[in-house]
Write a protein that holds these residues in place. Structure first.
Motif, short mmCIF file in Angstrom:
data_model
loop_
_atom_site.label_atom_id
_atom_site.label_comp_id
_atom_site.label_asym_id
_atom_site.label_seq_id
_atom_site.Cartn_x
_atom_site.Cartn_y
_atom_site.Cartn_z
N ARG A 295 56.24 -13.43 68.76
CA ARG A 295 57.17 -13.66 69.87
C ARG A 295 57.72 -15.07 69.69
O ARG A 295 56.96 -16.02 69.49
CB ARG A 295 56.51 -13.55 71.23
N ILE A 296 59.04 -15.16 69.79
CA ILE A 296 59.70 -16.46 69.65
C ILE A 296 60.45 -16.74 70.94
O ILE A 296 61.25 -15.92 71.39
CB ILE A 296 60.67 -16.47 68.45
N GLU A 297 60.18 -17.89 71.52
CA GLU A 297 60.93 -18.34 72.69
C GLU A 297 61.90 -19.41 72.21
O GLU A 297 61.55 -20.24 71.36
CB GLU A 297 59.99 -18.89 73.76
N TYR A 298 63.11 -19.38 72.77
CA TYR A 298 64.15 -20.30 72.30
C TYR A 298 65.19 -20.50 73.39
O TYR A 298 65.23 -19.76 74.39
CB TYR A 298 64.80 -19.75 71.03
N VAL A 299 66.02 -21.50 73.20
CA VAL A 299 67.18 -21.70 74.06
C VAL A 299 68.40 -21.89 73.18
O VAL A 299 68.30 -22.41 72.06
CB VAL A 299 67.02 -22.94 75.00
#
Length: 144
Positions: free
Chosen positions: A101-105
């Motif tokens: 899982r990759i969280e990003y903005v």
């Protein structure tokens, strides 16, 4: 008359036979260990490259036969988290799958997003390297 082995030489002969057997059987183990170490290094380095936004480094892990130029939109992505959901699972002798899982903005909107990335990796015996067969994540952008 066949010469017999003296009793005191039998342990030496047994040890020699055992050593030879282990050495021959150990070759496959050494190669397997190298393969596992290369896998651990590739997955860790790729994950760190994604996590810290070193996308050029991450693109270096894409199979050279499938590699394309790094998309410009990645300049607008800042990764904030990288978590392994499913550790590497071997699929046959030379393939593996891992899910993260990759969280990003997106820097322009500052909205937190996340994606699930199913990574498919293959081992190239000639190069002694693991190559990413799936794509580097698109981070919510359409392929152009």
């Amino acid at each position: 008359r066949r010469p017999s082995m003296k009793p005191r030489n039998r342990p030496f002969a047994l040890l020699l036979t055992l050593t030879a057997t282990l050495a021959l059987g150990g070759c496959g183990t050494i190669e397997k260990d190298r393969k596992v170490k290369a896998m651990d290094a590739a997955l860790a380095t790729y994950g760190e490259a994604i996590r810290w936004g070193y996308f050029e480094t991450a693109y270096g892990y894409v199979d050279p036969a499938k590699r394309s130029a790094m998309p410009k939109y990645l300049e607008n992505v800042r990764v904030t988290g990288y978590e392994v959901l499913q550790p590497p699972l071997m699929k046959g002798e030379k393939d593996l799958e891992q899910v993260v899982r990759i969280e990003y903005v997106h820097k322009d909107t500052q909205r937190l997003r996340s994606l699930s990335d199913r990574q498919i990796w293959s081992y190239d015996k000639k190069a002694a390297a693991w190559w990413l067969q799936s794509e580097v994540p698109r981070f919510g952008y359409r392929k152009r």
